[in-house]
Design an enzyme around this catalytic site. Structure first.
Site, PDB file in Angstrom:
ATOM      1  N   SER A   1       0.824  -1.200   0.000  1.00 26.86           N
ATOM      2  CA  SER A   1       0.000   0.000   0.000  1.00 26.86           C
ATOM      3  C   SER A   1       0.869   1.266   0.000  1.00 26.86           C
ATOM      4  O   SER A   1       1.637   1.477  -0.936  1.00 26.86           O
ATOM      5  CB  SER A   1      -0.966  -0.056   1.188  1.00 26.86           C
ATOM      6  OG  SER A   1      -1.929   0.962   1.099  1.00 26.86           O
TER       7      SER A   1
ATOM      8  N   ASP B   1      -9.818  -4.265  -4.719  1.00 26.73           N
ATOM      9  CA  ASP B   1      -9.271  -3.343  -3.716  1.00 26.73           C
ATOM     10  C   ASP B   1     -10.092  -2.053  -3.740  1.00 26.73           C
ATOM     11  O   ASP B   1     -10.190  -1.389  -4.764  1.00 26.73           O
ATOM     12  CB  ASP B   1      -7.802  -3.041  -4.075  1.00 26.73           C
ATOM     13  CG  ASP B   1      -7.060  -2.333  -2.958  1.00 26.73           C
ATOM     14  OD1 ASP B   1      -7.698  -1.604  -2.187  1.00 26.73           O
ATOM     15  OD2 ASP B   1      -5.833  -2.517  -2.880  1.00 26.73           O
TER      16      ASP B   1
ATOM     17  N   HIS C   1      -7.975  -5.065  -0.223  1.00 23.63           N
ATOM     18  CA  HIS C   1      -6.776  -4.316   0.159  1.00 23.63           C
ATOM     19  C   HIS C   1      -6.024  -5.074   1.250  1.00 23.63           C
ATOM     20  O   HIS C   1      -6.064  -4.720   2.428  1.00 23.63           O
ATOM     21  CB  HIS C   1      -7.142  -2.912   0.622  1.00 23.63           C
ATOM     22  CG  HIS C   1      -5.945  -2.008   0.714  1.00 23.63           C
ATOM     23  ND1 HIS C   1      -5.187  -1.673  -0.379  1.00 23.63           N
ATOM     24  CD2 HIS C   1      -5.364  -1.386   1.773  1.00 23.63           C
ATOM     25  CE1 HIS C   1      -4.194  -0.885  -0.004  1.00 23.63           C
ATOM     26  NE2 HIS C   1      -4.280  -0.699   1.304  1.00 23.63           N
TER      27      HIS C   1
END
Length: 217
Positions: A108, A163, A195
């Site tokens: 991320s 996601d 995610h």
């Protein structure tokens, strides 16, 4: 004298910590990793705009969530974080580790930082692995700063197709940009993954790093 062995730097996501990610290394059971040094740093705490200014561990500011391809970017904060990553890499090379055996990986926000750190590092590294990340800079501001050596560092880009935090489209925009500047990139979509990071992704990362370790020994 060069130290045989490899170095893997893992950069966590927003609000997370380095120690919380340390179990990842236990999945890398191949003998090639018996001489690997792992590093799981924690981001400094800072107010984060997308979370209403709440203070949390963050490598740089994120103006909005979900992150889209066109989201605004905190390039100054990003470049400050990149300098810290580069200092860690420099220290490892000074200790004798071959740059070809140094891998930067991140999830991320850490994946976005991985991308910027690898592209802006002046030497060729073993590789950069981006999980659920995005391009955290405007390409024009950064392209001139990428050395021919940096363009030879391969990138593995993995992203879940569902996601909703860093949109799949934001991840998908990365590889074509890398292609235009001549950086080798393998893009792997993970159907049904949100995610998060899956064991399947990490197993593939192990084989991906392993293949590059052998070629650089």
């Amino acid at each position: 004298m060069a130290r045989s062995g490899s170095f893997v730097l893992w950069l966590h996501g927003l609000g997370d910590s380095g120690p919380a990610n340390e179990p990842i290394k236990d999945l890398f059971t191949s003998p090639e990793f018996s001489n690997t040094k792992w590093s799981f740093p924690s981001a400094p705490s800072a107010p984060v705009t997308c979370n209403y200014g709440h203070v949390m561990p963050s490598w740089f500011d994120i103006p909005q969530i979900p992150v889209t391809h066109g989201s605004p970017k905190d390039e100054n904060g990003l470049l400050k974080a990149v300098r810290n990553v580069h200092a860690t890499i420099d220290k490892e090379i000074a200790a004798g580790t071959n740059p070809n055996n140094i891998f930067i990986c991140g999830f991320s926000q850490g994946g976005a930082l991985t991308l910027a750190s690898v592209l802006l590092y002046p030497k060729t590294l073993g590789g950069g692995a981006v999980f659920s990340g995005w391009v955290p800079f405007s390409p024009l501001s950064i392209i001139e700063q990428i050395t021919p050596e940096a363009k030879r560092t391969p990138i593995l880009w993995s992203h879940g197709t569902v996601d909703s935090t860093v949109l799949f489209k934001a991840g998908q925009a990365g590889p074509p940009f890398l292609e235009t500047i001549g950086v080798p990139c393998e893009f792997k979509p993970y159907p049904g993954l949100g995610h998060s990071i899956s064991n399947e992704e990490l197993r593939y990362l192990e084989s991906w790093i392993k293949a590059r370790l052998q070629s650089s020994s």
